[in-house]
Motif scaffolding. Structure first.
Motif, short mmCIF file in Angstrom:
data_model
loop_
_atom_site.label_atom_id
_atom_site.label_comp_id
_atom_site.label_asym_id
_atom_site.label_seq_id
_atom_site.Cartn_x
_atom_site.Cartn_y
_atom_site.Cartn_z
N ALA A 5 0.83 -1.21 0.00
CA ALA A 5 0.00 0.00 0.00
C ALA A 5 0.86 1.26 0.00
O ALA A 5 0.49 2.27 -0.63
CB ALA A 5 -0.92 0.00 1.22
N ASN A 6 2.02 1.21 0.67
CA ASN A 6 2.94 2.37 0.66
C ASN A 6 3.49 2.62 -0.73
O ASN A 6 3.65 3.78 -1.15
CB ASN A 6 4.09 2.13 1.65
N GLU A 7 3.80 1.55 -1.44
CA GLU A 7 4.30 1.70 -2.82
C GLU A 7 3.24 2.34 -3.71
O GLU A 7 3.54 3.23 -4.52
CB GLU A 7 4.71 0.33 -3.37
N ILE A 8 2.00 1.89 -3.57
CA ILE A 8 0.91 2.47 -4.36
C ILE A 8 0.70 3.94 -3.98
O ILE A 8 0.46 4.79 -4.85
CB ILE A 8 -0.39 1.66 -4.14
N TYR A 9 0.80 4.24 -2.69
CA TYR A 9 0.61 5.62 -2.23
C TYR A 9 1.67 6.55 -2.81
O TYR A 9 1.38 7.70 -3.16
CB TYR A 9 0.64 5.67 -0.70
N GLN A 10 2.90 6.06 -2.93
CA GLN A 10 3.97 6.88 -3.49
C GLN A 10 3.68 7.26 -4.94
O GLN A 10 4.07 8.34 -5.40
CB GLN A 10 5.31 6.13 -3.40
N GLN A 11 3.01 6.39 -5.65
CA GLN A 11 2.73 6.62 -7.07
C GLN A 11 1.43 7.39 -7.29
O GLN A 11 1.37 8.27 -8.15
CB GLN A 11 2.67 5.28 -7.82
N THR A 12 0.39 7.06 -6.50
CA THR A 12 -0.94 7.62 -6.78
C THR A 12 -1.48 8.55 -5.70
O THR A 12 -2.51 9.19 -5.91
CB THR A 12 -1.95 6.47 -6.97
N LYS A 13 -0.81 8.55 -4.52
CA LYS A 13 -1.28 9.32 -3.35
C LYS A 13 -2.65 8.83 -2.88
O LYS A 13 -3.40 9.57 -2.24
CB LYS A 13 -1.36 10.82 -3.67
N LYS A 14 -2.97 7.59 -3.20
CA LYS A 14 -4.24 7.01 -2.77
C LYS A 14 -4.02 6.25 -1.46
O LYS A 14 -3.28 5.27 -1.43
CB LYS A 14 -4.78 6.07 -3.84
N PRO A 15 -4.67 6.66 -0.37
CA PRO A 15 -4.47 5.97 0.91
C PRO A 15 -5.15 4.61 0.94
O PRO A 15 -6.04 4.32 0.14
CB PRO A 15 -5.10 6.93 1.93
#
Length: 516
Positions: A140-150
């Motif tokens: 989820a942290n990797e996705i957040y870094q790319q999309t800023k989606k929590p």
């Protein structure tokens, strides 16, 4: 090279090395041989680059020259069959700092029910979660870094996160302050950005509320399990209705009300107390035995002091060893994990000059009392350093616009004791020589004593700074409130000198800003 080696709160040694050691291992070997220390310890040093804060000594090049202060940290409790004094003192430190070792001994058993931290960490260390939760957070942290989606946190995942966090909090403090809970929530979101809450002012406001709620539930479970520290705050029914006397740590006490060591009860610890009573009646007291038994009975003593709140005279009858100078320091260390005399003297040394500058800069604002105090300092011709420290302490309540007259008492050596202590709940008594010549010169101090509840509980103290330190230690050991007329003075000692506690009052914060 000259070293000051801090083995335990009551065992600080001076060691001179013929040359600088080649490595940290060589230094440890030299100290083991010179001070007869057992193996299994690491070293910390006071780093001058960080305002003499302690740092781990990993490279001998880090050690300041030509003088340095070291602290011994024990990795496991030394054997109990050792008879040399340094081992006994080292054992006490070990019992405080190695709470998680598996050594089966009375001292390690005692240490397991005590917290080993000093105070709330500047950055809270978020514990590791189970493997599946850690993997989900990493993705989820990797996705957040790319999309800023929590991450939309599932209920089971949130429960585990909160369970781990509140357990980590309780290991440091049972009743954290609001800003401390906020620091935990902030650290959580900083470590795992995917947990940030969209639309929130900080991104972690919701986590603050969740942690507070979960922590309350966790304390309730511990209360049902019989944990002393939270059970003492249980609401009780009386003829007037439901009442609760709140007995929470208020002054950054780390071990405020610990449970008894495993296998011990009130009756078994009472037997140990009676052994100490017999020992205290002897002409030559075995200080090592007293120290060991005081450590063993710490939980029973705190239970009496916190829950029953007896008079000081009653405590003196049951625990006479508590009023020995060394044991005052040890009890303060058990409660706060801070070395009383070392920390106080180091801070007084640091703040004396800034305080005196503040006093002189604003002398006119405080009238004749401050002017007279500074004039007496200017008259001194010997031992200037000590007199500067004394003046810094005496001027503190004046600067804070409090009334020291009812606290700092003075009498002649010919005056009756009850006349000097009458009406004094908490105070320091200076006994001066009854000499006609003293009228035109500075009086000769022949004794310093501490007064609690109209009785002298400690005397033959070397100087006023030491008296302040011992009194502060006794207030913690006896769980006594600060005197109302000097609450800001003692707040300064607690939160600035001893670095215990969090947010300062406006008056103390103003002084802290000026000093820093």
């Amino acid at each position: 090279m000259l070293l000051r080696v801090h083995i335990s709160p009551t065992n600080i040694r001076r060691v001179e090395l013929p040359e600088r050691p080649a490595s940290v291992d060589h230094l440890k070997s030299f100290l083991s041989e010179t001070l007869q220390l057992k193996s299994g310890f690491s070293l910390q040093f006071e780093d001058p680059d960080f305002n003499n804060e302690l740092c781990n000594l990993n490279d001998i090049k880090e050690l300041p020259a030509p003088k340095a202060t070291l602290k011994v940290l024990w990795e496991a409790s030394p054997p109990l069959d050792s008879t040399d004094t340094s081992s006994v003192s080292s054992l006490d430190t070990a019992s405080m700092t190695s709470c998680q070792n598996d050594v089966q001994s009375p001292e390690s058993s005692v240490s397991r029910n005590l917290r080993s931290v000093e105070q709330w960490p500047s950055t809270f260390n978020i514990p590791a979660f189970s493997l599946d939760v850690e993997l989900r957070l990493r993705k989820a942290n990797e996705i957040y870094q790319q999309t800023k989606k929590p991450l939309n946190v599932p209920r089971d995942m949130k429960c585990e996160i909160l369970d781990k966090i509140v357990q980590a909090i309780f290991e440091i403090k049972a009743y954290p302050d609001a800003y401390e809970v906020q620091s935990v929530a902030s650290a959580l979101v900083q470590k795992h950005p995917c947990l940030a809450e969209p639309g929130k002012r900080t991104g972690w406001d919701g986590w603050v509320m969740s942690i507070k709620f979960k922590l309350g539930n966790y304390r309730a479970k511990l209360r049902e399990a019989g944990c002393s520290e939270v059970s003492v705050n249980t609401k009780r029914k009386s003829h007037e209705g439901v009442t609760a006397t709140i007995k929470k740590p208020k002054r950054a006490e780390v071990n405020f009300l610990p449970d008894h060591p495993e296998g011990q009860t009130d009756d078994s610890l009472e037997e140990v107390r009676l052994i100490m009573i017999d020992e205290m009646k002897k002409k030559r007291i075995d200080s090592a035995l007293i120290q060991q038994k005081m450590q063993e009975t710490f939980s029973l003593r705190r239970k009496e002091v916190v829950e029953i709140q007896p008079l000081v005279e009653e405590i003196r009858e049951r625990w006479p060893a508590l009023f020995l100078k060394d044991e005052i320091c040890m009890e303060f260390f058990r409660i706060s994990n801070v070395d009383l005399l070392e920390k106080f003297n180091m801070s007084l040394e640091k703040y004396t000059t800034p305080l005196l500058k503040l006093y002189r800069k604003r002398t006119d604002a405080f009238g004749e009392e401050m002017k007279t105090l500074l004039d007496k300092l200017d008259e001194q011709v010997s031992d200037i350093t000590t007199h500067r420290k004394i003046t810094a302490l005496k001027g503190l309540p004046i600067f804070l616009r409090e009334k020291p007259a009812c606290f700092l008492k003075m009498c002649l050596d010919t005056d009756p004791e009850d006349h000097s202590t009458k009406g004094v709940k908490i105070g320091i008594l200076t006994v001066v020589e009854d000499d006609v010549a003293a009228v035109t010169s500075l009086p000769t101090v022949i004794n310093l004593a501490i007064i609690l509840e109209e009785a002298i509980v400690l005397q033959d103290i070397t100087d006023l700074p030491a008296a302040f330190a011992y009194l502060f230690g006794l207030l913690y050991a006896l769980n006594m409130e600060y005197p109302k007329e000097l609450k800001y003075t003692f707040e300064v000692i607690q939160k600035i000198f001893m670095d215990l506690g969090g947010t300062c009052s406006a008056r103390v914060q103003s002084l802290k800003s000026k000093l820093c």
